[in-house]
Write a protein that holds these residues in place. Structure first.
Motif, short mmCIF file in Angstrom:
data_model
loop_
_atom_site.label_atom_id
_atom_site.label_comp_id
_atom_site.label_asym_id
_atom_site.label_seq_id
_atom_site.Cartn_x
_atom_site.Cartn_y
_atom_site.Cartn_z
N ALA A 1 0.83 -1.21 0.00
CA ALA A 1 0.00 0.00 0.00
C ALA A 1 0.86 1.26 0.00
O ALA A 1 0.56 2.23 -0.69
N SER A 2 1.94 1.24 0.76
CA SER A 2 2.80 2.42 0.80
C SER A 2 3.52 2.61 -0.54
O SER A 2 3.79 3.74 -0.94
N GLY A 3 3.81 1.53 -1.24
CA GLY A 3 4.41 1.65 -2.57
C GLY A 3 3.48 2.32 -3.55
O GLY A 3 3.91 3.08 -4.41
N LEU A 4 2.17 2.05 -3.41
CA LEU A 4 1.20 2.70 -4.27
C LEU A 4 1.13 4.20 -3.99
O LEU A 4 0.93 5.00 -4.88
N PHE A 5 1.31 4.57 -2.74
CA PHE A 5 1.25 5.98 -2.35
C PHE A 5 2.55 6.72 -2.63
O PHE A 5 2.56 7.82 -3.17
N MET A 6 3.68 6.11 -2.27
CA MET A 6 4.96 6.81 -2.29
C MET A 6 5.83 6.48 -3.50
O MET A 6 6.86 7.12 -3.71
N GLY A 7 5.49 5.46 -4.25
CA GLY A 7 6.31 5.09 -5.40
C GLY A 7 7.52 4.27 -4.99
O GLY A 7 7.73 3.94 -3.83
N ILE A 8 8.33 3.97 -5.98
CA ILE A 8 9.47 3.08 -5.75
C ILE A 8 10.54 3.72 -4.86
O ILE A 8 11.07 3.09 -3.96
N GLU A 9 10.84 4.99 -5.10
CA GLU A 9 11.89 5.67 -4.32
C GLU A 9 11.49 5.78 -2.85
O GLU A 9 12.28 5.47 -1.96
N GLY A 10 10.28 6.22 -2.60
CA GLY A 10 9.83 6.37 -1.23
C GLY A 10 9.71 5.05 -0.49
O GLY A 10 10.02 4.96 0.70
N ASN A 11 9.29 4.01 -1.21
CA ASN A 11 9.12 2.71 -0.58
C ASN A 11 10.47 2.08 -0.21
O ASN A 11 10.62 1.50 0.86
N ILE A 12 11.44 2.22 -1.09
CA ILE A 12 12.77 1.68 -0.78
C ILE A 12 13.40 2.45 0.38
O ILE A 12 13.99 1.85 1.29
N THR A 13 13.27 3.78 0.36
CA THR A 13 13.81 4.59 1.45
C THR A 13 13.14 4.22 2.78
O THR A 13 13.81 4.06 3.80
N ALA A 14 11.83 4.07 2.76
CA ALA A 14 11.09 3.72 3.97
C ALA A 14 11.51 2.35 4.50
O ALA A 14 11.66 2.17 5.72
N THR A 15 11.73 1.41 3.60
CA THR A 15 12.15 0.07 4.02
C THR A 15 13.53 0.10 4.65
O THR A 15 13.76 -0.55 5.68
N MET A 16 14.45 0.84 4.05
CA MET A 16 15.80 0.93 4.61
C MET A 16 15.77 1.55 6.01
O MET A 16 16.42 1.05 6.93
N ILE A 17 15.00 2.62 6.18
CA ILE A 17 14.89 3.26 7.49
C ILE A 17 14.21 2.31 8.47
O ILE A 17 14.64 2.19 9.63
N GLY A 18 13.15 1.63 8.03
CA GLY A 18 12.44 0.69 8.89
C GLY A 18 13.32 -0.47 9.33
O GLY A 18 13.28 -0.88 10.50
N PHE A 19 14.12 -1.02 8.43
CA PHE A 19 15.04 -2.10 8.80
C PHE A 19 16.08 -1.61 9.81
O PHE A 19 16.42 -2.32 10.75
N PHE A 20 16.59 -0.39 9.60
CA PHE A 20 17.56 0.15 10.54
C PHE A 20 16.92 0.32 11.92
O PHE A 20 17.50 -0.08 12.94
N LEU A 21 15.72 0.90 11.96
CA LEU A 21 15.04 1.09 13.24
C LEU A 21 14.70 -0.24 13.90
O LEU A 21 14.79 -0.38 15.13
N GLY A 22 14.31 -1.23 13.10
CA GLY A 22 14.05 -2.56 13.64
C GLY A 22 15.29 -3.20 14.22
O GLY A 22 15.23 -3.86 15.26
N GLY A 23 16.42 -3.00 13.56
CA GLY A 23 17.68 -3.52 14.10
C GLY A 23 18.07 -2.86 15.40
O GLY A 23 18.52 -3.52 16.34
N VAL A 24 17.87 -1.55 15.47
CA VAL A 24 18.16 -0.83 16.72
C VAL A 24 17.24 -1.31 17.83
O VAL A 24 17.68 -1.56 18.96
N TRP A 25 15.94 -1.48 17.51
CA TRP A 25 14.99 -1.94 18.53
C TRP A 25 15.32 -3.37 18.98
O TRP A 25 15.25 -3.69 20.16
#
Length: 107
Positions: free
Chosen positions: A41-65
């Motif tokens: 759903a976020s890919g439909l809203f934000m496109g490929i660039e936004g979705n990849i950026t969001a995933t990278m940030i989310g994985f980093f935050l998940g690793g920190v958590w």
């Protein structure tokens, strides 16, 4: 709202959600179905660039958590935790970054 083209939005649906789905098929419990649908759903809203950026940030935050949970002795190496909040935080930060970059205009 200005943003990615239709082709970028359609590509954004599949660029993260399909690899997450395949990983879940081969590693049961790898991701929940909600995580996969959220990224589609976020890919439909934000496109490929936004979705990849969001995933990278989310994985980093998940690793920190995960590290915080391990160091605080709240969880072990085999324990699982909800990954959706990390992805949501990554989506929010990615949207702010793209707005500041000029890729989106919310006015």
């Amino acid at each position: 709202m200005h943003g990615p083209s239709l082709a970028e939005r359609i590509a954004g649906v599949f660029v993260i959600s399909v690899p997450m789905l395949l990983l879940t098929c081969f590693v049961p419990g790898g991701f929940g179905a909600g995580d996969i649908k959220l990224m589609a759903a976020s890919g439909l809203f934000m496109g490929i660039e936004g979705n990849i950026t969001a995933t990278m940030i989310g994985f980093f935050l998940g690793g920190v958590w995960g590290l915080v949970l391990l160091l605080g002795k709240k969880a072990g190496r085999k324990d699982v935790f909800a990954f959706g909040p990390c992805l949501c935080a990554g989506l929010a930060l990615s949207f702010v970054i793209l707005c500041m970059n000029g890729s989106y205009s919310i006015l």
